[in-house]
Design a protein around this motif. Structure first.
Motif, PDB file in Angstrom:
ATOM      1  N   SER A  90      46.046 -41.393   7.110  1.00  0.00           N
ATOM      2  CA  SER A  90      45.772 -42.814   7.342  1.00  0.00           C
ATOM      3  C   SER A  90      46.991 -43.510   7.927  1.00  0.00           C
ATOM      4  CB  SER A  90      45.395 -43.495   6.024  1.00  0.00           C
ATOM      5  OG  SER A  90      44.286 -42.872   5.430  1.00  0.00           O
ATOM      6  N   LYS A  91      46.719 -44.457   8.812  1.00  0.00           N
ATOM      7  CA  LYS A  91      47.802 -45.150   9.507  1.00  0.00           C
ATOM      8  C   LYS A  91      47.642 -46.660   9.391  1.00  0.00           C
ATOM      9  CE  LYS A  91      50.516 -44.525  13.713  1.00  0.00           C
ATOM     10  NZ  LYS A  91      50.576 -43.813  15.008  1.00  0.00           N
ATOM     11  N   ILE A  92      48.743 -47.348   9.168  1.00  0.00           N
ATOM     12  CA  ILE A  92      48.736 -48.810   9.186  1.00  0.00           C
ATOM     13  C   ILE A  92      48.645 -49.253  10.646  1.00  0.00           C
ATOM     14  CG2 ILE A  92      49.913 -50.911   8.441  1.00  0.00           C
ATOM     15  CD1 ILE A  92      49.206 -48.841   6.186  1.00  0.00           C
ATOM     16  N   VAL A  93      47.634 -50.037  10.967  1.00  0.00           N
ATOM     17  CA  VAL A  93      47.415 -50.463  12.351  1.00  0.00           C
ATOM     18  C   VAL A  93      48.024 -51.840  12.602  1.00  0.00           C
ATOM     19  CG1 VAL A  93      45.673 -50.980  14.099  1.00  0.00           C
ATOM     20  CG2 VAL A  93      45.303 -49.090  12.504  1.00  0.00           C
ATOM     21  N   LYS A  94      47.707 -52.790  11.733  1.00  0.00           N
ATOM     22  CA  LYS A  94      48.215 -54.156  11.884  1.00  0.00           C
ATOM     23  C   LYS A  94      48.524 -54.737  10.507  1.00  0.00           C
ATOM     24  CE  LYS A  94      45.088 -54.958  15.825  1.00  0.00           C
ATOM     25  NZ  LYS A  94      46.034 -54.834  16.933  1.00  0.00           N
ATOM     26  N   THR A  95      49.558 -55.563  10.444  1.00  0.00           N
ATOM     27  CA  THR A  95      49.893 -56.285   9.210  1.00  0.00           C
ATOM     28  C   THR A  95      50.065 -57.761   9.526  1.00  0.00           C
ATOM     29  OG1 THR A  95      51.067 -54.324   8.369  1.00  0.00           O
ATOM     30  CG2 THR A  95      51.454 -56.411   7.246  1.00  0.00           C
ATOM     31  N   PHE A  96      49.304 -58.594   8.816  1.00  0.00           N
ATOM     32  CA  PHE A  96      49.405 -60.048   8.953  1.00  0.00           C
ATOM     33  C   PHE A  96      50.182 -60.601   7.770  1.00  0.00           C
ATOM     34  CE2 PHE A  96      45.595 -58.799  11.197  1.00  0.00           C
ATOM     35  CZ  PHE A  96      45.540 -59.627  12.311  1.00  0.00           C
ATOM     36  N   VAL A  97      51.170 -61.423   8.047  1.00  0.00           N
ATOM     37  CA  VAL A  97      51.928 -62.111   7.004  1.00  0.00           C
ATOM     38  C   VAL A  97      51.738 -63.613   7.216  1.00  0.00           C
ATOM     39  CG1 VAL A  97      54.198 -62.467   5.951  1.00  0.00           C
ATOM     40  CG2 VAL A  97      53.623 -60.235   6.948  1.00  0.00           C
ATOM     41  N   ASN A  98      51.079 -64.283   6.282  1.00  0.00           N
ATOM     42  CA  ASN A  98      50.765 -65.711   6.417  1.00  0.00           C
ATOM     43  C   ASN A  98      50.027 -66.001   7.720  1.00  0.00           C
ATOM     44  OD1 ASN A  98      52.303 -66.248   3.994  1.00  0.00           O
ATOM     45  ND2 ASN A  98      54.143 -66.069   5.259  1.00  0.00           N
TER      46      ASN A  98
END
Length: 450
Positions: free
Chosen positions: A417-425
């Motif tokens: 599994s891979k992290i694709v996008k991370t939203f912070v606030n």
């Protein structure tokens, strides 16, 4: 500009559903399929079909090394690695240099983070036997808690679990969450002397769990539990490492009602004493990684809700500091970038569900620390989100590892599994290997009551 995430498979509050998520002004504005945006002249649309959307991970135990130890890591470098690993909020320990034992030093850390942290942040107030009055002034709405974790590295007196009289004094006077490292120093010293006589200075690393033994953990944890129950404190145990300790906790109460909580860490869930021969000092942590039975029992205790959350205890050291013999190699290692992929690997192996991962890495952390408006995918909450591809295999290498120390105990590990996008606030801070660093994280806020 508003952002719409279309047809994401959302894992949240015990359910998995396909839906759209509308983000606006740092928050989640609306959740539901077919959100109509025809009235907007411009917006960003992300097609998340086939991808899984989780609340941003909240890590309650990291050592980001700033100030004073910035050759190992900085708030900037380690928060960047954290965001790449889907961690959107962290709580950092006081064993920087100087130790964070005054409110003035604590606020200096917050000021530094406001300028450089890509993730949301809080910092623990440190406590030892000499700063009780100062620690008791900690503002519970603006600071995650008080702790002794890590301070024993710079303190010959050892950790507070060894001083019941002081704990009585502390627990009788504070309403703050107290988080403790729990090992018995006397047992550890006795074990160290025993194995030193056998091996001299060259104790094999596989002896580490015999020195920092099950008994050392169990005796200390029982001692602290007894005192805390008497005072009905908010007490959190960091990095439980043994089956016998995990069985001291009950799993029947709702998380919001628990006054005493405990966690497991990624390294204790992934590695066992079998791995010391290959990895040696790279998996030397305190408390020690122990047996295969302990590893499996910790995961079982998480599933039975005896253990409440999963953390990293991210503690980077340079490779030089991890070198040498048993006594010179420092304890700790970097984990924030690989924690969620490791847990998702356990999901692929059928050992834990996605819903339980989210519960233990997001919901329960928010509940235990009473974090305001984070840890869940809810309308009105901050848009801390991580988009994951469960079918995108990749290998951990030094080249794609972002820690300042430039190594990982997971090197050469294949993750499915891979992290694709991370939203912070609501800001798309991480996007397929690229970072948007214009917006920094925010200081976490906490409720005094449930």
């Amino acid at each position: 500009m508003k952002t719409i995430i279309r047809k994401a498979t959302v894992v949240n509050e015990g359910e998995i559903i396909v839906t759209d998520i509308l983000l606006s002004n740092e928050r989640i504005e609306k959740i539901g399929l077919g959100i109509d945006l025809s009235n907007l002249s411009s917006y960003r649309e992300i097609n998340a079909e086939g991808l899984y959307l989780l609340p941003g991970i909240i890590d309650d135990q990291v050592h980001f090394r700033e100030p004073g130890l910035t050759h190992k890591g900085t708030i900037y470098s380690e928060s960047k690695a954290a965001v790449a690993g889907g961690i959107t909020s962290f709580m950092e320990m006081p064993n920087t240099i100087p130790n964070t034992l005054t409110l003035e030093l604590l606020e200096e850390k917050y000021a530094a983070a406001s300028k450089t942290s890509l993730a949301n942040y809080s910092f623990f107030m440190g406590i030892n036997q000499n700063n009780l009055e100062e620690a008791l002034k900690t503002d519970n709405e603006n600071v995650c808690g008080i702790t002794d974790d890590g301070l024993y590295f710079n303190n010959d007196d050892g950790i507070l679990a060894n001083y019941p009289e002081f704990l009585e004094k502390l627990f009788s006077r504070t309403n703050a969450l107290v988080a403790l490292h729990s090992e018995d120093d006397a047992i550890i010293k006795e074990n160290t002397n025993t194995y030193r006589q056998l091996y001299g200075e060259n104790i094999p690393f596989e002896i580490h769990p015999k020195i920092r033994s099950e008994e050392a953990c169990l005796v200390a944890t029982k001692r602290v539990l007894e005192i805390a129950k008497k005072h009905n404190n908010r007490l959190h145990f960091f990095h439980i490492s043994t089956a016998s300790e995990a069985n001291l906790f009950e799993g029947n109460s709702p998380i919001w009602e628990k006054r005493i909580t405990a966690e497991a860490c990624i390294h204790h869930l992934w590695f066992s004493d079998k791995d010391y021969v290959e990895l040696g000092s790279k998996i030397k942590w305190n408390p020690a990684i122990k047996t295969e039975k302990d590893k499996n029992s910790l995961l079982a205790a998480l599933l039975e809700n005896k253990l409440d959350i999963i953390a990293t205890d991210h503690a980077p050291h340079s490779l030089q500091e991890k070198g040498g013999n048993y006594f010179s190699a420092l304890s700790g290692g970097p984990l924030v970038q690989h924690a969620l992929p490791a847990m998702l690997e356990l999901f692929h192996e059928g050992k834990i569900s996605l819903e339980k991962i989210v519960e233990k890495m997001c919901h329960n952390v928010a509940a235990i620390y009473r974090i305001k408006e984070r840890g869940y995918i809810r309308e009105g909450y901050y848009a801390d989100l991580v988009l994951v591809d469960l079918k995108n295999e990749w290998k951990v290498t030094t080249e794609n590892t972002l820690y300042k120390c430039q190594w990982s105990p997971f090197e050469e590990q294949l993750f499915k599994s891979k992290i694709v996008k991370t939203f912070v606030n609501g800001n798309l801070t991480y996007d397929n290997g690229e970072f948007n660093e214009r917006n920094k994280g925010m200081r976490l806020k906490f409720s005094k009551t449930r």
